[in-house]
Scaffold this motif. Structure first.
Motif, PDB file in Angstrom:
ATOM      1  N   HIS A 249      25.575  57.450  60.169  1.00  0.00           N
ATOM      2  CA  HIS A 249      26.413  56.950  61.252  1.00  0.00           C
ATOM      3  C   HIS A 249      26.923  55.581  60.861  1.00  0.00           C
ATOM      4  CE1 HIS A 249      24.648  59.922  64.034  1.00  0.00           C
ATOM      5  NE2 HIS A 249      23.536  59.672  63.374  1.00  0.00           N
ATOM      6  N   GLU A 250      28.133  55.287  61.258  1.00  0.00           N
ATOM      7  CA  GLU A 250      28.654  53.939  61.056  1.00  0.00           C
ATOM      8  C   GLU A 250      28.285  53.124  62.294  1.00  0.00           C
ATOM      9  OE1 GLU A 250      32.400  52.108  58.848  1.00  0.00           O
ATOM     10  OE2 GLU A 250      32.924  53.373  60.547  1.00  0.00           O
ATOM     11  N   VAL A 251      27.596  52.036  62.062  1.00  0.00           N
ATOM     12  CA  VAL A 251      27.057  51.226  63.149  1.00  0.00           C
ATOM     13  C   VAL A 251      27.496  49.783  62.955  1.00  0.00           C
ATOM     14  CG1 VAL A 251      24.934  50.513  64.295  1.00  0.00           C
ATOM     15  CG2 VAL A 251      25.029  52.731  63.172  1.00  0.00           C
ATOM     16  N   GLU A 252      27.845  49.147  64.050  1.00  0.00           N
ATOM     17  CA  GLU A 252      28.187  47.727  63.979  1.00  0.00           C
ATOM     18  C   GLU A 252      27.031  46.921  64.552  1.00  0.00           C
ATOM     19  OE1 GLU A 252      31.835  44.658  64.632  1.00  0.00           O
ATOM     20  OE2 GLU A 252      32.024  46.679  65.405  1.00  0.00           O
ATOM     21  N   LEU A 253      26.346  46.218  63.665  1.00  0.00           N
ATOM     22  CA  LEU A 253      25.186  45.419  64.046  1.00  0.00           C
ATOM     23  C   LEU A 253      25.521  43.934  63.992  1.00  0.00           C
ATOM     24  CD1 LEU A 253      22.435  47.356  62.070  1.00  0.00           C
ATOM     25  CD2 LEU A 253      22.932  47.489  64.509  1.00  0.00           C
ATOM     26  N   MET A 254      24.814  43.187  64.786  1.00  0.00           N
ATOM     27  CA  MET A 254      24.973  41.739  64.801  1.00  0.00           C
ATOM     28  C   MET A 254      24.095  41.139  63.707  1.00  0.00           C
ATOM     29  SD  MET A 254      24.341  39.282  68.067  1.00  0.00           S
ATOM     30  CE  MET A 254      25.885  38.577  68.571  1.00  0.00           C
ATOM     31  N   THR A 255      24.545  40.067  63.112  1.00  0.00           N
ATOM     32  CA  THR A 255      23.765  39.394  62.080  1.00  0.00           C
ATOM     33  C   THR A 255      23.472  37.955  62.509  1.00  0.00           C
ATOM     34  OG1 THR A 255      25.752  38.694  60.885  1.00  0.00           O
ATOM     35  CG2 THR A 255      24.732  40.770  60.195  1.00  0.00           C
ATOM     36  N   ALA A 256      22.506  37.375  61.851  1.00  0.00           N
ATOM     37  CA  ALA A 256      22.172  35.959  62.041  1.00  0.00           C
ATOM     38  C   ALA A 256      22.101  35.333  60.655  1.00  0.00           C
ATOM     39  CB  ALA A 256      20.838  35.817  62.770  1.00  0.00           C
ATOM     40  N   LYS A 257      22.179  34.045  60.611  1.00  0.00           N
ATOM     41  CA  LYS A 257      22.080  33.319  59.345  1.00  0.00           C
ATOM     42  C   LYS A 257      20.606  33.159  58.958  1.00  0.00           C
ATOM     43  CE  LYS A 257      26.501  32.198  59.078  1.00  0.00           C
ATOM     44  NZ  LYS A 257      27.349  32.900  58.150  1.00  0.00           N
ATOM     45  N   TYR A 258      20.366  33.186  57.652  1.00  0.00           N
ATOM     46  CA  TYR A 258      19.003  32.951  57.163  1.00  0.00           C
ATOM     47  C   TYR A 258      18.476  31.619  57.679  1.00  0.00           C
ATOM     48  CZ  TYR A 258      18.802  36.880  53.896  1.00  0.00           C
ATOM     49  OH  TYR A 258      18.754  38.135  53.344  1.00  0.00           O
ATOM     50  N   THR A 259      19.335  30.619  57.748  1.00  0.00           N
ATOM     51  CA  THR A 259      18.898  29.294  58.196  1.00  0.00           C
ATOM     52  C   THR A 259      18.379  29.325  59.629  1.00  0.00           C
ATOM     53  OG1 THR A 259      21.187  28.759  58.791  1.00  0.00           O
ATOM     54  CG2 THR A 259      20.399  28.008  56.622  1.00  0.00           C
ATOM     55  N   GLU A 260      18.891  30.264  60.445  1.00  0.00           N
ATOM     56  CA  GLU A 260      18.431  30.383  61.835  1.00  0.00           C
ATOM     57  C   GLU A 260      17.049  31.049  61.914  1.00  0.00           C
ATOM     58  OE1 GLU A 260      22.767  30.748  63.999  1.00  0.00           O
ATOM     59  OE2 GLU A 260      21.903  32.540  63.058  1.00  0.00           O
ATOM     60  N   ALA A 261      16.664  31.739  60.861  1.00  0.00           N
ATOM     61  CA  ALA A 261      15.357  32.408  60.829  1.00  0.00           C
ATOM     62  C   ALA A 261      14.250  31.458  60.375  1.00  0.00           C
ATOM     63  CB  ALA A 261      15.413  33.618  59.911  1.00  0.00           C
ATOM     64  N   ILE A 262      14.638  30.394  59.665  1.00  0.00           N
ATOM     65  CA  ILE A 262      13.644  29.441  59.159  1.00  0.00           C
ATOM     66  C   ILE A 262      12.964  28.751  60.339  1.00  0.00           C
ATOM     67  CG2 ILE A 262      13.304  27.307  57.843  1.00  0.00           C
ATOM     68  CD1 ILE A 262      15.731  28.207  56.131  1.00  0.00           C
ATOM     69  N   GLY A 263      11.646  28.793  60.336  1.00  0.00           N
ATOM     70  CA  GLY A 263      10.879  28.191  61.414  1.00  0.00           C
ATOM     71  C   GLY A 263      10.666  29.114  62.604  1.00  0.00           C
ATOM     72  N   CYS A 264      11.440  30.199  62.684  1.00  0.00           N
ATOM     73  CA  CYS A 264      11.295  31.170  63.779  1.00  0.00           C
ATOM     74  C   CYS A 264      10.536  32.410  63.334  1.00  0.00           C
ATOM     75  CB  CYS A 264      12.665  31.624  64.286  1.00  0.00           C
ATOM     76  SG  CYS A 264      13.617  30.332  65.060  1.00  0.00           S
ATOM     77  N   LEU A 265      10.732  32.779  62.068  1.00  0.00           N
ATOM     78  CA  LEU A 265      10.146  34.009  61.540  1.00  0.00           C
ATOM     79  C   LEU A 265       9.257  33.711  60.348  1.00  0.00           C
ATOM     80  CD1 LEU A 265      13.277  36.378  61.522  1.00  0.00           C
ATOM     81  CD2 LEU A 265      11.593  36.064  63.335  1.00  0.00           C
TER      82      LEU A 265
END
Length: 123
Positions: free
Chosen positions: A93-109
């Motif tokens: 299936h072709e799906v449109e997903l949202m992305t986030a920046k790696y920098t936004e994951a630092i300290g959160c994940l």
């Protein structure tokens, strides 16, 4: 990000998002949105999968004494289940997903979480 994914890939991605749903930040928002989209895409797949579990599965006792229907790898019906699921696992299936920046994951994940959802992170 619009991309083609197989049903089996999307099922794995959906499970990788579960631990992030409790986040109260942008990562949690992106995870929740992608979880909803992937869940909707997998509706028919999950229905078919559950019907095969009903067909080939057996009663399984949970840790609190409740019984459900499940299929174990060592079940004599497991291969039949896999054989019938195989074509549906491969459907794309072709799906449109949202992305986030790696920098936004630092300290959160954690590193493990970042590796798990690498597909929704970009530079």
């Amino acid at each position: 990000m619009k991309k083609k994914f197989k049903n089996a890939e999307m099922a794995v991605m959906l499970n990788q998002l579960r631990p992030l749903l409790s986040h109260r930040d942008k990562i949690g928002y992106v995870a929740a949105r992608n979880f909803r989209i992937l869940g909707e895409c997998l509706t028919e797949y999950e229905t078919f999968r559950n019907s095969l579990i009903e067909k080939y599965g057996e009663e399984v006792k949970g840790e609190h004494g409740q019984t459900t229907i499940g299929i174990k790898v060592d079940s004599p019906n497991f291969q039949k289940f896999c054989d019938e699921m195989a074509p549906f696992n491969e459907m794309e299936h072709e799906v449109e997903l949202m992305t986030a920046k790696y920098t936004e994951a630092i300290g959160c994940l954690s590193g493990e979480e970042i590796l798990g959802v690498d597909w929704m992170l970009e530079d």
